[in-house]
Enzyme design. Structure first.
Site, mmCIF file in Angstrom:
data_model
loop_
_atom_site.group_PDB
_atom_site.id
_atom_site.type_symbol
_atom_site.label_atom_id
_atom_site.label_comp_id
_atom_site.label_asym_id
_atom_site.label_seq_id
_atom_site.Cartn_x
_atom_site.Cartn_y
_atom_site.Cartn_z
ATOM 1 N N SER A 30 16.964 25.310 -14.659
ATOM 2 C CA SER A 30 18.180 26.169 -14.792
ATOM 3 C C SER A 30 17.614 27.724 -14.313
ATOM 4 C CB SER A 30 18.568 26.046 -16.074
ATOM 5 O OG SER A 30 17.666 26.311 -17.028
ATOM 6 N N SER A 76 12.808 23.310 -16.439
ATOM 7 C CA SER A 76 13.787 24.645 -15.947
ATOM 8 C C SER A 76 12.933 26.064 -15.486
ATOM 9 C CB SER A 76 14.835 24.992 -16.811
ATOM 10 O OG SER A 76 15.891 24.225 -16.948
ATOM 11 N N LYS A 123 16.031 35.829 -17.831
ATOM 12 C CA LYS A 123 17.266 34.911 -17.912
ATOM 13 C C LYS A 123 17.958 35.230 -18.880
ATOM 14 C CE LYS A 123 17.186 29.904 -18.106
ATOM 15 N NZ LYS A 123 16.494 28.428 -18.149
#
Lengths: 96, 485
Positions: B160, B184, B85
């Site tokens: 996210s 997330s 990420k």
């Protein structure tokens, strides 16, 4: 709790953000909705309940004050929007 | 054989059996990325040159290890490709947080988790998309582009960590790292039909993770199966003096928790998680999962978490307050975006921030500043800190009645892109079942448990006491081994 456009202008100043007319209007409405939603927490009886800053217990976490290898300055300075390689460059802070 | 469909542990088996080389694996993933990522849009930055170079180096180590019989001593992530990420600092690679603010930021150091997976020998394929600064639940808040759900490109992958979930579900990486502040990791895992584990707060170092809400953020594994989650978790845990909230506890081997047996485990069903707003197909899937556990010998107990409805408002007060403070560092001076339009120092601050942050980030900074400002601090921030204690104690009490809690991960399956972007509150409601977990700091895992009528994946969430990841992994693994496909 009513959020007014004056509130939004004030918190934008505190947040170091410029907002245009459309944004002020939009955020006033959004914050009003979100703050009304957040208002629910007032229903919880928290008499004699302590605050917690996070979920675990940890206090006064220290490590030894030792000289260790630090960041590579050149790599750090490469990310500066403006620098002379060893110093960040800014407009004058104090002007007459 | 399609290499890109394999799990990390299957890839390892392939290396051992000489079924393929590291280069075959790395090239297979980049080929898939070439072919599919134009549509899915998971990756922001690829690390192809470095990955191919490492593939050759690692192959010779593997060859040597096989010939002298020491292959099993290589770390379990050795030569395993991984997606990261884009809010975890990776030396020499861009770390953008999917924000214009950090569009050109090149990390001058490795986050602790990156350092750890590099030590294990994992090969970083690239950095993947997310909601800007991890603020959002659909990956639509990326400043660059929206990531699509590999199951249906017209739907969101969740967020996210939507780039991470889409990369794993779309066979663009076997495993990925995500971060979870209010769901997330778990919500995108649920929406993309993969496994996502948020560890106990403090189990994994946050050093080098770009901070959103420091009291809630945790990094965790995202994978195709529970075994890979355990393997990746093993690699990233451990005390770190660079993170003062990192827990100093004995390191465990989580793969030992992969036991196909739930007999005697008490599974709590909290009625508050099955209320209004839950999609019918999700409710039915959870009902079946519960029955499956019962059939497998678990004890099902009804429990109650009365503060559940207050978790979401508490979360938005605490997370935004912390975000407004954390994002104060973006000033256009030392790194990140600087406006072209300035005369004074204050112009640099204000204009850089106004031009560099996206809409949702500004919304949360404003809300956070509001709840911390004079006159409102006690009513919102301080109050929320107290409700946090109440929520935490609620979980503590329930965990005297059961070992694991079973809930849906997300009230619905993946929705259409653009469907929830108008009303921020509607989007926030998707975090209803995941945020209480961050507030309490306990671990949670989302695993797939069926599909809805449109073929979109449904996820279930399992929760346990602080630092009880083993019981989560065991319960999740048992379901995975016994579910009807």
């Amino acid at each position: 709790m009513d959020i007014t456009r004056k509130d939004v202008e004030h918190i934008a100043t505190l947040s170091m953000l410029n907002l245009n007319e459309e944004e002020i209007e939009g955020y006033t409405k959004d914050l009003q909705n979100i703050v009304s939603f957040a208002e629910q927490i007032q229903e919880v009886n928290t008499e004699n309940v302590a605050e917690s800053a996070f979920a675990l217990d940890a206090y006064n976490v220290f490590r030894k004050d030792e000289v260790k290898e630090s960041f590579n300055r050149d790599l750090l300075m490469q990310n500066a929007p403006s620098s002379n390689g060893v110093q960040y460059q800014l407009p004058p802070v104090i002007v007459d | 054989m399609n290499i890109t469909k394999l799990t990390a542990h299957e890839i390892r088996d392939g290396y051992k059996n000489k079924a393929f080389t590291v280069k075959d694996v790395v090239e297979a993933f980049y080929k898939n990325i070439d072919e599919k990522d134009g549509d899915i849009k998971a990756y922001i930055t690829l690390c192809k040159d470095n990955a191919l170079k490492e593939a050759d180096e690692k192959q010779s180590i593997i060859d040597g290890a096989i010939s002298n019989g020491t292959f099993d001593e290589l770390p379990l992530l050795y030569a395993i490709p991984i997606a990261i990420k884009d809010n975890m600092n990776t030396l020499g690679v861009k770390t953008t947080c999917a924000s214009k603010m950090l569009e050109n930021f090149v990390s001058p150091y490795d986050a602790t988790v990156i350092k750890k997976i590099k030590e294990e020998g994992a090969i970083i394929l690239g950095k993947v998309n997310m909601d800007e600064f991890a603020m959002g639940g659909s990956c639509e808040n990326s400043a660059f582009f929206a990531t699509k759900n590999p199951y249906d490109l017209t739907r969101v992958p969740g967020g996210s960590s939507g780039g991470s979930s889409a990369a794993v579900a779309g066979d663009l990486a076997p495993i990925a790292l995500g971060s979870d502040t209010g769901g997330s990791i778990r919500e995108p895992a649920s929406l993309c039909g993969i496994v996502g584990l948020k560890p106990t707060y403090g189990l994994v170092s946050r050093y080098g993770l770009v901070a959103f809400a420091s009291s809630l953020d945790q990094i965790g594994p995202m994978s195709k199966d529970v075994k890979d989650a355990a393997i990746l978790l093993n690699a990233i845990v451990g005390h770190d003096e660079m993170d003062s909230t990192s827990a100093n506890i004995e390191k465990k081997d989580y793969t030992k928790a992969l036991i196909n047996d739930v007999k005697g485990i008490r599974i709590g069903i909290p009625k508050e998680f099955y209320g209004e707003g839950l999609q019918e197909e999700v409710r039915v899937a959870l009902e079946k999962a519960k029955d499956k556990y019962k059939e497998l010998g678990a004890e099902i107990v009804e429990v109650s978490l009365p503060f559940t409805k207050y978790a979401l408002p508490t979360y938005y007060v605490l997370a935004c307050a912390e975000a407004s403070s954390n994002l104060g560092r973006f000033d256009g001076i030392r790194y990140g975006y600087r406006t072209q339009n300035y005369e004074s120092l204050k112009d640099i601050y204000k204009n850089s921030r106004s031009e560099g942050f996206g809409k949702e980030v500004k919304r949360r900074i404003l809300l956070g500043t509001y709840v911390l400002s004079a006159g409102y601090y006690d009513a919102y921030y301080k109050k929320a800190q107290k409700v946090r204690t109440a929520i935490k104690e609620g979980f503590d009490k329930v965990f005297t009645e059961c070992d694991v809690i079973l809930t849906p991960t997300c009230p619905t399956t993946a929705w259409k892109i653009g469907a929830k972007t108008e009303n921020p509150l509607e989007m926030y409601l998707m975090d209803l079942y995941t945020v209480p977990v961050n507030i309490a700091g306990i671990p949670g895992i989302s695993i797939p448990c069926g599909k809805d009528n449109d073929g979109m994946p449904i996820g279930m969430q399992l929760l346990a006491k602080h630092f009880n990841e083993e019981v989560l992994l065991r319960t999740a693994y048992t379901y995975e081994m016994n579910k009807e496909v």
